[in-house]
Design an enzyme around this catalytic site. Structure first.
Site, PDB file in Angstrom:
ATOM      1  N   HIS A  83       0.838  -1.191   0.000  1.00  0.00           N
ATOM      2  CA  HIS A  83       0.000   0.000   0.000  1.00  0.00           C
ATOM      3  C   HIS A  83       0.875   1.243   0.000  1.00  0.00           C
ATOM      4  CE1 HIS A  83       0.454   0.992   4.363  1.00  0.00           C
ATOM      5  NE2 HIS A  83       0.536  -0.310   4.509  1.00  0.00           N
ATOM      6  N   ASP A  85      -0.430   4.331   0.823  1.00  0.00           N
ATOM      7  CA  ASP A  85      -0.899   5.343   1.769  1.00  0.00           C
ATOM      8  C   ASP A  85      -0.135   5.225   3.085  1.00  0.00           C
ATOM      9  OD1 ASP A  85      -2.408   2.844   2.241  1.00  0.00           O
ATOM     10  OD2 ASP A  85      -3.505   3.995   3.743  1.00  0.00           O
ATOM     11  N   ASP A 115       6.364   1.641   7.037  1.00  0.00           N
ATOM     12  CA  ASP A 115       4.991   1.246   6.743  1.00  0.00           C
ATOM     13  C   ASP A 115       4.394   2.245   5.775  1.00  0.00           C
ATOM     14  OD1 ASP A 115       2.498   0.046   6.793  1.00  0.00           O
ATOM     15  OD2 ASP A 115       2.008   0.696   8.814  1.00  0.00           O
ATOM     16  N   GLU A 149      -5.042   1.338   3.081  1.00  0.00           N
ATOM     17  CA  GLU A 149      -4.766   0.234   3.997  1.00  0.00           C
ATOM     18  C   GLU A 149      -4.742   0.728   5.439  1.00  0.00           C
ATOM     19  OE1 GLU A 149      -2.525  -2.544   6.524  1.00  0.00           O
ATOM     20  OE2 GLU A 149      -2.037  -0.453   6.086  1.00  0.00           O
ATOM     21  N   GLU A 150      -4.225   1.930   5.627  1.00  0.00           N
ATOM     22  CA  GLU A 150      -4.090   2.455   6.985  1.00  0.00           C
ATOM     23  C   GLU A 150      -5.430   2.752   7.652  1.00  0.00           C
ATOM     24  OE1 GLU A 150      -1.509   2.179   8.567  1.00  0.00           O
ATOM     25  OE2 GLU A 150       0.196   2.356   7.224  1.00  0.00           O
ATOM     26  N   GLU A 178       2.690  -6.694   2.968  1.00  0.00           N
ATOM     27  CA  GLU A 178       3.403  -6.053   4.081  1.00  0.00           C
ATOM     28  C   GLU A 178       4.792  -6.649   4.256  1.00  0.00           C
ATOM     29  OE1 GLU A 178       2.345  -3.601   6.509  1.00  0.00           O
ATOM     30  OE2 GLU A 178       0.390  -3.248   5.637  1.00  0.00           O
TER      31      GLU A 178
END
Length: 195
Positions: A83, A85, A115, A149-150, A178
């Site tokens: 991801h 974002d 992340d 995703e967050e 991830e």
């Protein structure tokens, strides 16, 4: 924060820093820089010879799919998901600009270093290196770069799964998502299964 290896400043690190500087904050969604992040990823994919397609099941929340065709396309494919974002940065609590990707003491400081922008770039750099060595996989490898995703992934991977473009990827043998960057040779694996 991301720790660099012994080679310090190099082209790969600079590419990563470019991507980190894109403010693709999840709670800003379409009003933020989602499209800029996807455009950056797409340029990188084209540079290394991957076929790409945009999917936008939710307006302003683009998904980028990229494909590296294998020599045996009848085999179940691999999906590498990441991801683009990131969570918001409360700048008053930072000692550096969270959007500058500054390097201090061999470490890169910026929102998204772990992340999850690191994995977006790692996937692409790994494929670039394999292609330069002349490697072609037997299985087709698909990459998906998703938003939101967050904040739960409902408008990102959740909506992507319902699209004809995702169905067209065919049978998937394995999907990876991830990960954590580290300067050593540690490979930490987590697994999860949801119904």
């Amino acid at each position: 924060m991301y720790c660099m290896g012994s080679n310090g400043h190099n082209a790969d690190v600079e590419l990563f820093r470019q991507f980190l500087r894109i403010r693709s904050v999840s709670d800003e969604g379409p009003a933020g820089n989602y499209s800029q992040a996807v455009a950056w990823l797409e340029r990188f994919c084209h540079k290394i010879g991957l076929k790409t397609q945009h999917v936008e099941p939710v307006k302003g929340k683009p998904v980028l799919l990229a494909t590296w065709h294998g020599t045996k396309p009848q085999l179940p494919a691999l999906l590498l998901n990441s991801h683009y974002d990131v969570v918001p940065a409360m700048e008053e609590f930072w000692t550096v600009d969270p959007w500058a990707a500054e390097i201090q003491d061999g470490k890169i400081y910026g929102r998204g270093t772990q992340d999850m922008k690191s994995v977006c770039v790692q996937y692409l750099l790994a494929i670039e290196r394999l292609k330069k060595k002349g490697f072609t996989p037997q299985r087709t490898v698909h990459l998906s770069f998703v938003p939101d995703e967050e904040i739960g992934g409902v408008d990102g991977m959740g909506k992507l799964l319902q699209t004809p473009e995702f169905a067209a990827l065919g049978t998937l043998g394995l999907a990876l998502d991830e990960g954590l960057a580290n300067p050593g040779d540690a490979f930490t694996v987590f697994y999860g299964e949801r119904l």
